[in-house]
Design a protein around this motif. Structure first.
Motif, mmCIF file in Angstrom:
data_model
loop_
_atom_site.group_PDB
_atom_site.id
_atom_site.type_symbol
_atom_site.label_atom_id
_atom_site.label_comp_id
_atom_site.label_asym_id
_atom_site.label_seq_id
_atom_site.Cartn_x
_atom_site.Cartn_y
_atom_site.Cartn_z
ATOM 1 N N LEU A 260 0.837 -1.211 0.000
ATOM 2 C CA LEU A 260 0.000 0.000 0.000
ATOM 3 C C LEU A 260 0.869 1.257 0.000
ATOM 4 N N LEU A 261 1.948 1.235 0.753
ATOM 5 C CA LEU A 261 2.841 2.398 0.794
ATOM 6 C C LEU A 261 3.532 2.608 -0.552
ATOM 7 N N ARG A 262 3.931 1.528 -1.209
ATOM 8 C CA ARG A 262 4.546 1.661 -2.538
ATOM 9 C C ARG A 262 3.545 2.212 -3.553
ATOM 10 N N GLN A 263 2.270 1.913 -3.352
ATOM 11 C CA GLN A 263 1.212 2.429 -4.225
ATOM 12 C C GLN A 263 0.852 3.871 -3.879
ATOM 13 N N GLU A 264 1.540 4.409 -2.879
ATOM 14 C CA GLU A 264 1.333 5.781 -2.402
ATOM 15 C C GLU A 264 -0.095 6.027 -1.934
ATOM 16 N N ARG A 265 -0.676 5.004 -1.320
ATOM 17 C CA ARG A 265 -2.000 5.155 -0.716
ATOM 18 C C ARG A 265 -1.877 6.064 0.495
ATOM 19 N N THR A 266 -2.864 6.877 0.723
ATOM 20 C CA THR A 266 -2.838 7.787 1.864
ATOM 21 C C THR A 266 -3.964 7.428 2.838
ATOM 22 N N PHE A 267 -3.679 7.658 4.100
ATOM 23 C CA PHE A 267 -4.639 7.362 5.154
ATOM 24 C C PHE A 267 -4.628 8.497 6.164
ATOM 25 N N ASP A 268 -5.795 8.726 6.768
ATOM 26 C CA ASP A 268 -5.891 9.709 7.841
ATOM 27 C C ASP A 268 -5.559 9.067 9.181
ATOM 28 N N ILE A 269 -5.969 7.805 9.332
ATOM 29 C CA ILE A 269 -5.778 7.072 10.583
ATOM 30 C C ILE A 269 -5.348 5.651 10.234
ATOM 31 N N ALA A 270 -4.415 5.120 11.002
ATOM 32 C CA ALA A 270 -4.014 3.722 10.837
ATOM 33 C C ALA A 270 -4.003 3.054 12.200
ATOM 34 N N LEU A 271 -4.727 1.958 12.315
ATOM 35 C CA LEU A 271 -4.676 1.121 13.509
ATOM 36 C C LEU A 271 -3.910 -0.133 13.139
ATOM 37 N N VAL A 272 -2.853 -0.413 13.880
ATOM 38 C CA VAL A 272 -1.960 -1.520 13.556
ATOM 39 C C VAL A 272 -1.942 -2.525 14.705
ATOM 40 N N ASP A 273 -2.207 -3.789 14.362
ATOM 41 C CA ASP A 273 -2.092 -4.856 15.347
ATOM 42 C C ASP A 273 -0.615 -5.052 15.645
ATOM 43 N N LEU A 274 -0.247 -4.909 16.889
ATOM 44 C CA LEU A 274 1.158 -5.047 17.267
ATOM 45 C C LEU A 274 1.689 -6.437 16.920
ATOM 46 N N GLY A 275 0.828 -7.434 16.901
ATOM 47 C CA GLY A 275 1.229 -8.788 16.532
ATOM 48 C C GLY A 275 1.075 -9.076 15.050
ATOM 49 N N LEU A 276 1.034 -8.032 14.225
ATOM 50 C CA LEU A 276 0.879 -8.191 12.782
ATOM 51 C C LEU A 276 1.964 -9.093 12.228
ATOM 52 N N GLY A 277 1.560 -10.043 11.404
ATOM 53 C CA GLY A 277 2.528 -10.947 10.803
ATOM 54 C C GLY A 277 3.545 -10.189 9.973
ATOM 55 N N GLY A 278 4.778 -10.480 10.242
ATOM 56 C CA GLY A 278 5.853 -9.864 9.469
ATOM 57 C C GLY A 278 6.154 -10.698 8.254
ATOM 58 N N TYR A 279 7.362 -10.677 7.834
ATOM 59 C CA TYR A 279 7.760 -11.458 6.679
ATOM 60 C C TYR A 279 8.097 -12.887 7.059
#
Length: 136
Positions: A44-63
């Motif tokens: 999403l960041l590479r697509q230059e998507r923009t957000f006003d608010i982001a809620l991130v699960d601290l346990g989000l699966g990494g690579y």
């Protein structure tokens, strides 16, 4: 400009994604995007998507493996590459989780005890506004 808040929910558990979607669809105030991994956040960041608010699960699966690093990395990238107000949420809000939130300067919510994603979004906005006022 849209009248809706552009929201990113970074959560790798489909059940929690569904719960967030149901909770946030009760109001027409949000345009919601889901990311199920750090890889999807990066896309999403590479697509230059923009957000006003982001809620991130601290346990989000990494690579590679499940740990708090995936959520921390996602939050850092969102802070560095967007203007989004970022909040963390997790089913585990131990000392390590609270320390990560303090280091990033973001609120941390216990998703198992919290009164809905809508309230998390509102408190993230309110928290960020107060922090910015204190530093002006």
């Amino acid at each position: 400009m849209s009248d809706k808040w552009r929201v990113l929910i970074a959560e790798d558990d489909p059940d929690w994604q569904e719960l967030a979607g149901e909770n946030l669809s009760k109001t027409k105030d949000y345009e919601i995007t889901f990311a199920g991994s750090l890889f999807e956040v990066d896309t999403l960041l590479r697509q230059e998507r923009t957000f006003d608010i982001a809620l991130v699960d601290l346990g989000l699966g990494g690579y590679k493996n499940f740990n708090m690093q995936g959520g921390k990395d996602a939050a850092i990238r969102l802070q560095q590459q967007t203007d989004a107000k970022v909040g963390l949420f997790s089913a585990i809000t131990n000392q390590e989780a609270r320390q990560i939130a303090r280091e990033l300067g973001v609120p941390l919510f216990d998703k198992t005890k919290y009164d809905g994603f809508d309230n998390m979004l509102k408190e993230t906005l309110h928290w960020n506004l107060n922090v910015h006022r204190e530093h002006e």
